[in-house]
Design a protein around this motif. Structure first.
Motif, short mmCIF file in Angstrom:
data_model
loop_
_atom_site.label_atom_id
_atom_site.label_comp_id
_atom_site.label_asym_id
_atom_site.label_seq_id
_atom_site.Cartn_x
_atom_site.Cartn_y
_atom_site.Cartn_z
N ALA A 58 0.49 -1.11 0.18
CA ALA A 58 -0.19 0.04 -0.19
C ALA A 58 0.75 1.21 0.40
N ARG A 59 2.31 1.71 0.49
CA ARG A 59 2.75 2.57 0.91
C ARG A 59 3.83 2.63 -0.61
N GLU A 60 4.12 1.11 -1.14
CA GLU A 60 5.41 0.97 -2.63
C GLU A 60 4.76 0.47 -3.39
N LEU A 61 3.30 0.78 -3.61
CA LEU A 61 3.29 -0.24 -5.05
C LEU A 61 2.08 1.06 -5.00
N PRO A 62 1.83 1.94 -4.78
CA PRO A 62 0.63 3.09 -4.41
C PRO A 62 -0.55 2.74 -6.86
N ASP A 63 0.62 3.02 -7.44
CA ASP A 63 -0.42 2.80 -8.17
C ASP A 63 -0.68 1.02 -9.04
N GLU A 64 0.25 0.59 -8.41
CA GLU A 64 -0.42 -1.43 -8.60
C GLU A 64 -1.77 -0.81 -7.70
N MET A 65 -1.76 -0.25 -6.10
CA MET A 65 -2.70 -1.28 -5.60
C MET A 65 -4.07 -0.33 -5.97
N GLY A 66 -3.81 1.18 -6.51
CA GLY A 66 -4.77 1.71 -7.03
C GLY A 66 -5.55 1.20 -7.68
N GLU A 67 -4.79 0.80 -8.73
CA GLU A 67 -6.01 0.29 -9.42
C GLU A 67 -6.72 -0.82 -9.32
N LEU A 68 -5.58 -1.74 -8.51
CA LEU A 68 -7.19 -2.37 -7.75
C LEU A 68 -8.29 -2.36 -7.26
N LEU A 69 -7.89 -1.43 -5.86
CA LEU A 69 -8.75 -0.62 -5.51
C LEU A 69 -9.67 0.11 -5.73
N ALA A 70 -9.69 0.62 -7.24
CA ALA A 70 -10.32 1.68 -8.54
C ALA A 70 -11.00 0.31 -9.02
N LEU A 71 -11.02 -1.07 -9.12
CA LEU A 71 -11.39 -1.83 -10.14
C LEU A 71 -12.17 -2.62 -8.58
N GLY A 72 -12.40 -2.63 -7.86
CA GLY A 72 -12.93 -2.92 -6.49
C GLY A 72 -14.10 -2.32 -7.23
N GLU A 73 -13.83 -0.71 -7.29
CA GLU A 73 -15.11 0.11 -7.05
C GLU A 73 -16.05 -0.19 -8.59
N GLU A 74 -15.76 -0.26 -8.97
CA GLU A 74 -16.17 -0.84 -10.42
C GLU A 74 -17.68 -1.78 -10.12
N LEU A 75 -16.44 -2.54 -9.64
CA LEU A 75 -17.52 -3.94 -9.76
C LEU A 75 -17.87 -4.16 -8.63
N ARG A 76 -18.38 -3.34 -7.97
CA ARG A 76 -19.35 -3.33 -7.20
C ARG A 76 -20.50 -2.96 -6.87
N THR A 77 -19.60 -1.27 -7.95
CA THR A 77 -21.17 -0.99 -8.90
C THR A 77 -22.02 -1.50 -9.59
N ALA A 78 -21.19 -1.99 -10.80
CA ALA A 78 -21.52 -2.60 -11.33
C ALA A 78 -22.70 -4.07 -10.99
N TRP A 79 -22.78 -4.55 -10.29
CA TRP A 79 -22.98 -5.32 -9.15
C TRP A 79 -24.23 -5.04 -8.75
N ALA A 80 -23.70 -4.06 -7.83
CA ALA A 80 -25.13 -3.38 -7.35
C ALA A 80 -26.25 -2.42 -8.63
#
Length: 250
Positions: A58-80
């Motif tokens: 979370a501290r050293e790979l902010p871009d990669e972690m940000g991509e994962l968490l943003a994808l999660g938000e999209e996935l939850r929105t699509a499910w809703a």
């Protein structure tokens, strides 16, 4: 100094360095007159190896972690929104992104076996559970996360995943998961304090052994002192007699 600041420093450390650093931070707070903060710091739990590896990412790979968490938000929105097309596309991406980041985390931390599996499990949970995502983003995990629901967890205020009988089943599953989570947390806390107790008893016994040795040495030294006092007394009497003899002869 505040708890957030201290926690950020501690959870950036490898597990082996966590406990001594936590002790030092708590002592510093206490010495500064902040007893309440010292207690809060002392209560911070040591992270598992898998949790530390994710915190590090979370501290050293902010871009990669940000991509994962943003994808999660999209996935939850699509499910809703029950968007089947989006769900199909995002689910495919989820496997790729999660696997890629999990591999990076494992390689950087040198993990294998259970810890490696727990890293992927935690990242997977962060894509479906907003609460897990927030914990991963904060970088202060103390243990691996998991999510065993049948669908992404809705955001606060979102609509339920199913209706009717499925809603009751989902609620039951959620309650079972909550109880299981509480049991895991309670067990982890017990094991941590059990290990701490074992270390404290071992340290106490070691010091007690040293004290016993010192007490034996002290008793021996006292006996020698008593013998020396007796010799001094005898010698003093003889010296007095000898001096008196000298006076008589004069």
């Amino acid at each position: 100094m505040d708890l957030d600041e201290v926690a950020d420093r501690l959870y950036a450390l490898p597990p082996a360095e966590f406990t001594p650093a936590r002790t030092a931070e708590a002592r510093a707070a206490k010495d500064a007159g902040e007893a309440s903060l010292a207690r809060e710091i002392a209560g911070l739990r040591k992270p598992t190896v898998a949790a530390w590896a994710v915190n590090r990412a979370a501290r050293e790979l902010p871009d990669e972690m940000g991509e994962l968490l943003a994808l999660g938000e999209e996935l939850r929105t699509a499910w809703a929104g029950q968007d089947a097309a989006a769900l199909a596309e995002l689910t495919g991406r989820r496997g790729v992104v999660t696997g890629r980041l999990a591999r990076l985390v494992r390689e950087r931390a040198g993990l294998s076996g259970t810890a490696a599996a727990e890293v992927e499990q935690t990242l997977d949970a962060a894509t479906v559970d907003a609460g897990a995502a927030a914990q991963v983003r904060a970088g202060r995990l103390v243990k691996a996360l998991s999510y065993s629901g049948f669908a992404p967890a809705p955001e606060s205020g979102g609509k339920p995943a199913k209706r009717g009988g499925e809603k009751g089943k989902a609620a039951k599953r959620a309650e079972e998961e909550r109880k299981a989570r509480e049991l895991r947390e309670a067990t982890a806390a017990y094991e941590e304090w059990r290990d701490a107790l074992g270390a404290a008893v071992q340290a106490r016994d070691k010091r007690a052994g040293k004290v016993a040795v010192l007490e034996r040495k002290l008793a021996k030294a006292r006996r020698k002192l008593a013998e020396a006092d007796q010799r001094v007394e005898v010698t003093r009497r003889e010296e007095n007699h000898a001096r008196a003899r000298v006076e008589q002869v004069r």
